[in-house]
Write a protein that holds these residues in place. Structure first.
Motif, PDB file in Angstrom:
ATOM      1  N   CYS A   1      51.855  43.811  45.284  1.00 20.59           N
ATOM      2  CA  CYS A   1      50.295  44.210  45.327  1.00 20.59           C
ATOM      3  C   CYS A   1      50.218  45.425  46.250  1.00 20.59           C
ATOM      4  O   CYS A   1      50.800  45.544  47.406  1.00 20.59           O
ATOM      5  CB  CYS A   1      49.599  43.148  45.646  1.00 20.59           C
ATOM      6  SG  CYS A   1      47.768  43.467  45.887  1.00 20.59           S
ATOM      7  N   ILE A   2      49.245  46.331  45.600  1.00 16.04           N
ATOM      8  CA  ILE A   2      49.147  47.539  46.834  1.00 16.04           C
ATOM      9  C   ILE A   2      47.817  47.302  47.232  1.00 16.04           C
ATOM     10  O   ILE A   2      47.115  48.733  47.547  1.00 16.04           O
ATOM     11  CB  ILE A   2      49.463  48.896  46.237  1.00 16.04           C
ATOM     12  CG1 ILE A   2      48.573  49.088  44.723  1.00 16.04           C
ATOM     13  CG2 ILE A   2      51.059  48.980  45.828  1.00 16.04           C
ATOM     14  CD1 ILE A   2      48.843  50.468  44.287  1.00 16.04           C
ATOM     15  N   ARG A   3      47.052  46.415  47.031  1.00 15.19           N
ATOM     16  CA  ARG A   3      45.636  46.063  47.423  1.00 15.19           C
ATOM     17  C   ARG A   3      44.734  47.202  47.189  1.00 15.19           C
ATOM     18  O   ARG A   3      43.931  47.894  47.844  1.00 15.19           O
ATOM     19  CB  ARG A   3      45.979  46.136  49.069  1.00 15.19           C
ATOM     20  CG  ARG A   3      46.665  45.173  49.634  1.00 15.19           C
ATOM     21  CD  ARG A   3      46.134  43.853  49.573  1.00 15.19           C
ATOM     22  NE  ARG A   3      46.951  42.834  50.707  1.00 15.19           N
ATOM     23  CZ  ARG A   3      48.036  42.225  50.081  1.00 15.19           C
ATOM     24  NH1 ARG A   3      48.434  42.235  48.819  1.00 15.19           N
ATOM     25  NH2 ARG A   3      48.733  41.400  50.914  1.00 15.19           N
ATOM     26  N   CYS A   4      44.743  47.484  45.951  1.00 17.73           N
ATOM     27  CA  CYS A   4      43.764  48.418  45.350  1.00 17.73           C
ATOM     28  C   CYS A   4      42.688  47.910  45.045  1.00 17.73           C
ATOM     29  O   CYS A   4      41.600  48.636  44.752  1.00 17.73           O
ATOM     30  CB  CYS A   4      44.379  49.268  43.961  1.00 17.73           C
ATOM     31  SG  CYS A   4      44.468  48.072  42.814  1.00 17.73           S
ATOM     32  N   GLY A   5      42.384  46.548  44.830  1.00 17.29           N
ATOM     33  CA  GLY A   5      41.171  45.920  44.461  1.00 17.29           C
ATOM     34  C   GLY A   5      40.661  45.991  42.948  1.00 17.29           C
ATOM     35  O   GLY A   5      39.612  45.570  42.621  1.00 17.29           O
ATOM     36  N   ALA A   6      41.482  46.621  41.995  1.00 15.42           N
ATOM     37  CA  ALA A   6      41.034  46.815  40.963  1.00 15.42           C
ATOM     38  C   ALA A   6      40.955  45.357  39.888  1.00 15.42           C
ATOM     39  O   ALA A   6      39.901  45.279  39.076  1.00 15.42           O
ATOM     40  CB  ALA A   6      42.096  47.727  40.012  1.00 15.42           C
ATOM     41  N   CYS A   7      41.846  44.409  40.187  1.00 18.66           N
ATOM     42  CA  CYS A   7      41.612  43.095  39.596  1.00 18.66           C
ATOM     43  C   CYS A   7      40.255  42.469  40.013  1.00 18.66           C
ATOM     44  O   CYS A   7      39.725  41.696  39.199  1.00 18.66           O
ATOM     45  CB  CYS A   7      42.612  42.111  39.863  1.00 18.66           C
ATOM     46  SG  CYS A   7      43.040  41.906  41.758  1.00 18.66           S
TER      47      CYS A   7
ATOM     48  N   VAL B   1      43.564  38.599  42.912  1.00 23.13           N
ATOM     49  CA  VAL B   1      44.877  38.697  43.829  1.00 23.13           C
ATOM     50  C   VAL B   1      44.690  37.615  44.983  1.00 23.13           C
ATOM     51  O   VAL B   1      45.523  36.966  45.392  1.00 23.13           O
ATOM     52  CB  VAL B   1      44.908  40.175  44.449  1.00 23.13           C
ATOM     53  CG1 VAL B   1      43.702  40.485  45.169  1.00 23.13           C
ATOM     54  CG2 VAL B   1      46.036  40.260  45.348  1.00 23.13           C
TER      55      VAL B   1
ATOM     56  N   CYS C   1      46.118  45.852  36.530  1.00 25.96           N
ATOM     57  CA  CYS C   1      46.737  45.855  37.599  1.00 25.96           C
ATOM     58  C   CYS C   1      47.760  47.288  37.574  1.00 25.96           C
ATOM     59  O   CYS C   1      48.632  47.318  36.719  1.00 25.96           O
ATOM     60  CB  CYS C   1      47.562  44.542  38.063  1.00 25.96           C
ATOM     61  SG  CYS C   1      48.764  44.991  39.404  1.00 25.96           S
ATOM     62  N   PRO C   2      47.489  48.326  38.664  1.00 28.13           N
ATOM     63  CA  PRO C   2      48.465  49.444  38.595  1.00 28.13           C
ATOM     64  C   PRO C   2      49.902  49.224  38.506  1.00 28.13           C
ATOM     65  O   PRO C   2      50.712  49.768  38.376  1.00 28.13           O
ATOM     66  CB  PRO C   2      48.017  50.384  39.573  1.00 28.13           C
ATOM     67  CG  PRO C   2      47.395  49.368  40.578  1.00 28.13           C
ATOM     68  CD  PRO C   2      46.636  48.400  39.826  1.00 28.13           C
ATOM     69  N   VAL C   3      50.519  47.944  39.255  1.00 29.21           N
ATOM     70  CA  VAL C   3      51.705  47.713  39.148  1.00 29.21           C
ATOM     71  C   VAL C   3      52.289  46.542  38.451  1.00 29.21           C
ATOM     72  O   VAL C   3      53.217  45.996  38.669  1.00 29.21           O
ATOM     73  CB  VAL C   3      52.312  47.506  40.720  1.00 29.21           C
ATOM     74  CG1 VAL C   3      51.881  48.915  41.514  1.00 29.21           C
ATOM     75  CG2 VAL C   3      51.257  46.331  41.519  1.00 29.21           C
TER      76      VAL C   3
ATOM     77  N   ILE D   1      38.360  43.390  48.961  1.00 27.61           N
ATOM     78  CA  ILE D   1      39.521  44.188  49.725  1.00 27.61           C
ATOM     79  C   ILE D   1      39.311  45.412  50.025  1.00 27.61           C
ATOM     80  O   ILE D   1      39.897  46.050  50.823  1.00 27.61           O
ATOM     81  CB  ILE D   1      40.906  43.723  49.279  1.00 27.61           C
ATOM     82  CG1 ILE D   1      41.134  44.085  47.674  1.00 27.61           C
ATOM     83  CG2 ILE D   1      40.891  42.102  49.518  1.00 27.61           C
ATOM     84  CD1 ILE D   1      42.378  43.949  47.342  1.00 27.61           C
TER      85      ILE D   1
ATOM     86  N   ILE E   1      51.363  43.521  37.989  1.00 30.30           N
ATOM     87  CA  ILE E   1      51.499  42.127  38.484  1.00 30.30           C
ATOM     88  C   ILE E   1      50.747  41.123  37.470  1.00 30.30           C
ATOM     89  O   ILE E   1      49.576  41.162  37.182  1.00 30.30           O
ATOM     90  CB  ILE E   1      50.831  41.873  39.660  1.00 30.30           C
ATOM     91  CG1 ILE E   1      51.618  42.893  40.709  1.00 30.30           C
ATOM     92  CG2 ILE E   1      50.931  40.239  40.016  1.00 30.30           C
ATOM     93  CD1 ILE E   1      50.683  42.793  41.989  1.00 30.30           C
TER      94      ILE E   1
ATOM     95  N   LEU F   1      48.921  38.609  36.985  1.00 29.54           N
ATOM     96  CA  LEU F   1      48.197  37.858  37.706  1.00 29.54           C
ATOM     97  C   LEU F   1      47.836  36.453  37.093  1.00 29.54           C
ATOM     98  O   LEU F   1      47.868  35.585  37.737  1.00 29.54           O
ATOM     99  CB  LEU F   1      46.920  38.631  38.525  1.00 29.54           C
ATOM    100  CG  LEU F   1      47.071  39.569  39.159  1.00 29.54           C
ATOM    101  CD1 LEU F   1      46.138  40.775  39.064  1.00 29.54           C
ATOM    102  CD2 LEU F   1      47.267  39.091  40.615  1.00 29.54           C
TER     103      LEU F   1
END
Ligand code: SF4
Lengths: 479, 233, 241
Positions: A313-319, A342, A373-375, A154, A377, A379
């Motif tokens: 989700c802020i779509r950071c792609g870290a997951c 995600v 996950c920076p927020v 993403i 979630i 998951l």
């Protein structure tokens, strides 16, 4: 493109993708190098956990009060001269955007990266009315040049490609004659795209965050393409998922601080652009017209359910970057424009279980995604909730598995039944083992295991049998 | 509030129906003023107790491939001249609003100045220029970032289209991080008559990690960024 | 101190030696080990496959079995985690909420129990050779027991602990994942055994029989000469009676 990008069965896709050594090297290499970068940048920020907590609170508060903040946002954008359209479905969004383009008699469109425009299949829709739509994010551009190869990450959509493959592609399609050095490749893309920017009539962007209190659209990039898209064309269309907002600029500080570190391990990306309405009359560059399209397309169904957190989700792609399953199967296996953990949570919610029911099982529930996950979630919990949902809805889980689990519940419901059950198990295992130490070629489900690994034997007796003896010996000693 | 000159309100379409579909699944009404329970604090503030803000800024700028030249008000134009050595006037575009007479003279002599009356010609000039010179509104020590607020005389293209972006940074405008910048911007954005339509946080030259997650410098924006840090106090 | 052992099904069926070591170790550390026969599986295989109802049947049985225990100790981070979750799972069930929560609170993974309840961080034991420790995901990330096993191993005499590349990555066990997604699981475990090979060690030590069965099964298939040991076996070795 829509959410679903590949036909066929998940397992077949996985089998194909795991044969792709290029992809696998690219993905694991990226995971390894990015991991360190992310950790350094988060360490430098101080107490990362408190940033995550603040970030998750902001997101939760925003989603809990979505009606309020969406009203406020639209008021503010309109007060600053921008137009806002609320699109309930992908079709609504496409129709509105086509209308804007038609009214301008425009055919030249440049786009910066936007997942939601992929989700609503915007490019095809615009091409159908005679537009040339150029993706300008380097990764997206590479995929577009490669006959619309689907994205596999993403944040870095062309992650599955090795630089050598990109060189060959550029040689074949873009008259390139240099090496596979990423810098040189990027320079060539720059040259090709400059022209497109300067002639573009419509600029389409995504939106990382919209700020409700000020009507600000915030776009985060490294390449500067979103700046191009919002500087040169006279009409700008920004497409955003309905959840992508924060209350205030103060909150934006925290969200951007989290996003760029989690995504690429940078304290901030090269460009963070805040747009407040269209350009003022006396200004020269920037769009004369600004349209903000706020898209639902299945998101509101998630509100108020057990899955609501995924809207944070802020779509950071870290997951994706830490997922050990993604590491081996790559993005295309997921068959969705949203991949990794995600994607496995979001895709079935937006596009239904029918095509995506295997995704929630593509996880060992190891929790690496939740951890990063920076927020915050949860998951892996949401993946588990999907599994429960799939089982409870019935008809979707394999019957053999259902029977097995029923038997499990029944057998496990009393110590006595378990006792005799495991005794039988141990006898049948022994038969399988015959004289061998381990099982190399098991039957049925066990085959999935023994294809690659030995299955252990029962050494002497069950532990509980030893324990009984041990306990009576102890008692004996005491006496 | 007085609205900006000639500004028309935009349309909002399909809002009521859109929101009504899920209004019962979220909170009703206006949320109470929210305070974050946890207030995260960047460790930049600890660092700033030990090191000067400009040193921290310069150090971080280096990591993002931006070279910094330090000077004072007195010598600023000489520094600019040395950067622009051998580059013709029509290859240098500037958009600077300044009371500094010497600087003003230099820019009018050595650069093409952003001229709103000339309309789109400015953008064409920018696309053909080698160097674009801007004057930053805020700078962030934590990340080596400059912040440009675009208004009438400050075009967006100047910092974007030329190959080299030169930014003049008065030392007094460096703040610790994003937080302070957002506070300043917040004050400006809420002024209905003259808010900046575009605020850019720029951190070094453009780059991309799209090929194998390897960071490459110079994609769509400038290939090179030079910071000129001016001691102005 | 009286502790109640939850042996887990893997130990009961396949790894009796781990159970034996756990009991002997706890006894040597001065505990009286109690083993209620009603104990069965913690329910995780069914629960993690989405069969919440069926899993709950098993869970209730376990809650009943351990009602009287003071401490429940188990040589598995993953099963300890499952028991710790019971409180949440039954939170809305009036009849079971209190009892399940009580079980969650008194359940400990073995090394967590030794270090944090017994207050022991060094156990006189010896193992000659080099080893890597496999940090299992459930224990490390989700249960939050990270340092305890490393601390205990650092005090084992003659044992040299070496770093393992990408130690944080899952070995690919994941319970039913290993048979549902066998191909992916295989790739994951192969990367793990490659890292182990590169570390050039005599032993792989872990605290979860699931992971050890997975890694050990692969090592055996590859005919790698590396012994797989549960930490209870290591700590119980060479410890004077
Ligand atoms: S779920 Fe979390 S980690 Fe994954 S992309 Fe979204 S914000 Fe990032």
């Amino acid at each position: 493109m829509s959410i679903k990008i590949k036909e066929g069965k998940f397992k077949d896709r996985v089998t194909d993708e795991m044969k792709n050594d290029f992809m696998r090297k690219a993905v694991s290499g990226a995971q390894d190098s990015l991991g360190n970068r992310r950790l350094t940048s988060t360490d430098k920020l101080g107490d990362w956990e408190s940033w995550r907590t603040a970030g998750s609170e902001i997101r939760k508060h925003t989603i809990d009060n979505l009606v309020h903040y969406l009203s406020m946002l639209s008021e503010q954008i309109s007060a600053k001269g921008g137009h806002v359209y609320f699109a309930e479905t992908d079709e609504d969004a496409r129709n509105y955007i086509k209308e804007v383009v038609r009214n301008k008699n425009a055919t030249k469109v440049v786009k910066s990266k936007s997942m939601v425009t992929e989700e609503i299949g915007l490019n095809t829709a615009l091409e159908e009315i005679g537009c040339e739509v150029v993706e300008t994010d380097l990764g997206e551009y590479i995929l577009q040049v490669d006959d619309h190869d689907p994205p596999s990450h993403i944040v870095a959509p062309a992650l599955h490609k090795k630089k050598e493959q990109i060189r060959d592609l550029f040689v074949e399609k873009l008259g390139y004659d240099k090496t596979e050095d990423p810098g040189e490749l990027a320079k060539h893309a720059r040259k090709m795209l400059r022209e497109k920017f300067l002639g573009a009539e419509i600029g389409i962007t995504g939106c990382n965050f919209a700020v409700a209190e000020t009507g600000t659209i915030c776009i985060v990039t490294n390449e500067g393409n979103a700046r191009m898209v919002t500087t040169i064309p006279k009409t700008q269309i920004t497409v955003m998922g309905m959840e992508r907002l924060v209350p205030s600029l103060e909150d934006l500080d925290i969200m951007v601080s989290l996003l760029t570190r989690a995504a690429v391990g940078q304290p901030i990306s090269s460009y963070v652009t805040l747009l407040n309405g269209p350009k003022a009359e006396e200004e020269v560059d920037g769009p004369e017209d600004l349209h903000v399209v706020i898209v639902d397309n299945g998101r509101s169904k998630i509100l108020g359910t057990e899955f609501q957190d995924i809207l944070n989700c802020i779509r950071c792609g870290a997951c994706l970057n830490v997922c050990p399953v993604y590491r081996h199967i790559g993005g295309h296996s997921y068959g969705s424009i949203y991949q990794g953990p995600v994607g496995a949570v979001l895709t079935p919610l937006l596009d239904g279980y029918d095509d995506h029911k295997d995704l929630p099982y593509a996880s060992t529930l190891c929790g690496a995604c939740t951890d990063v996950c920076p927020v915050k979630i949860p998951l892996h919990d949401l993946l588990l909730k999907h599994r429960q949902e799939i089982v409870e809805q019935g008809g979707r889980a394999p019957i053999s598995e259902k029977l097995l689990m029923k038997a499990f519940g029944f057998g496990a419901s009393s110590g006595g039944l378990y006792e005799s059950g495991t005794k039988i198990a141990s006898v049948s295992l022994k038969m399988l083992l015959r004289n061998k130490e381990t099982i190399s070629n098991g039957p049925g489900m066990m085959k999935e295991w023994t294809n690659s690994k030995e299955f252990p034997t029962l050494k002497t007796s069950r532990f509980r049998d030893w324990m009984s003896k041990h306990e009576s010996e102890k008692k004996h000693e005491e006496r | 509030m007085k609205a900006r000159k000639n500004m028309k309100k935009g349309n909002v379409q399909n809002r009521e129906h859109f929101l009504s579909r899920f209004a019962d699944r979220v909170q009703e009404g206006v949320p109470a003023k929210r305070e974050n329970k946890v207030k995260p604090i960047s460790s930049i503030y600890n660092l700033l107790e030990k090191e000067s803000i400009e040193d921290v800024f310069i150090g971080n700028a280096r990591t993002i491939h931006a070279e910094t030249i330090r000077t004072n008000t007195e010598n600023l134009t000489e520094v600019l001249e040395s950067i622009c050595e051998n580059v013709a006037k029509d290859q240098i575009l500037s958009s600077i609003q300044t009371d500094n007479e010497k600087l003003e003279n230099w820019t009018s002599k050595r650069t093409v100045q952003w001229t709103p009356q000339d309309g789109n010609q400015n953008v064409i000039t920018a696309a053909q220029s080698r160097i674009g010179i801007t004057y930053c509104d805020i700078a962030l020590a934590e990340s080596g970032t400059v912040v440009l607020m675009n208004e009438q005389n400050k075009g967006r293209s100047v910092s974007l289209l030329p190959e080299v972006h030169v930014v003049i940074i008065p030392k007094s405008r460096i703040v610790p991080r994003l937080k302070e910048a957002m506070e300043i911007i917040n004050g400006r954005v809420n002024r209905a008559d003259s808010f900046p339509t575009c605020v850019n946080f720029i951190t070094g030259p453009s780059n991309s990690a799209d090929i194998e997650f390897v960071l490459v410098v110079g994609v769509h924006g400038p290939l090179e960024t030079i910071y000129v840090l001016v001691e102005d106090e | 101190m009286r502790v109640t052992l939850f042996s887990t099904c893997l130990v009961d069926l396949f790894y009796s030696n781990v159970g034996i070591s756990t009991v002997e170790l706890l006894e040597k550390l001065g505990c009286e080990v109690d083993y209620p026969k009603g104990q069965i599986c913690c329910g995780q295989p069914a629960y993690n496959s989405g069969y919440k109802k069926d899993a709950k049947t098993a869970m209730k049985q376990l809650i009943k079995t351990f009602d009287d225990a003071e401490y429940v100790v188990t040589p598995s981070g993953s099963c300890a985690l499952m028991l710790r979750e019971y409180g949440h799972i039954f939170a809305d069930d009036e009849k079971w909420a209190a009892r399940s929560k009580a079980l969650s609170v008194k359940t400990y993974e073995l090394t967590d129990f030794i270090v944090n309840v017994l207050g022991i961080d060094s156990i006189p034991s010896t193992l000659q050779g080099k080893a890597v420790f496999h940090t299992s995901c459930h224990m490390t990330r989700l249960l939050g027991v990270k340092e305890e096993p490393k601390l205990l191993l650092s005090n084992v005499e003659k044992l040299e602990m070496k770093p393992l590349a990408n130690a944080q990555n899952c070995c690919g066990f994941g319970g039913t994942f290993s048979v549902k997604m066998g191909d992916i699981s295989a790739e994951m475990v192969q990367e793990k055994t490659r890292s182990i090979q590169e570390a050039d060690v005599d032993y792989v030590i872990g605290a979860d029989c699931g992971c050890l069965m997975n890694i050990g099964g692969r090592l055996k298939r590859e005919k790698q000469d590396v012994e797989v040991l549960h930490i209870a076996e290591v700590l119980n070795r060479g410890m004077g009676v």
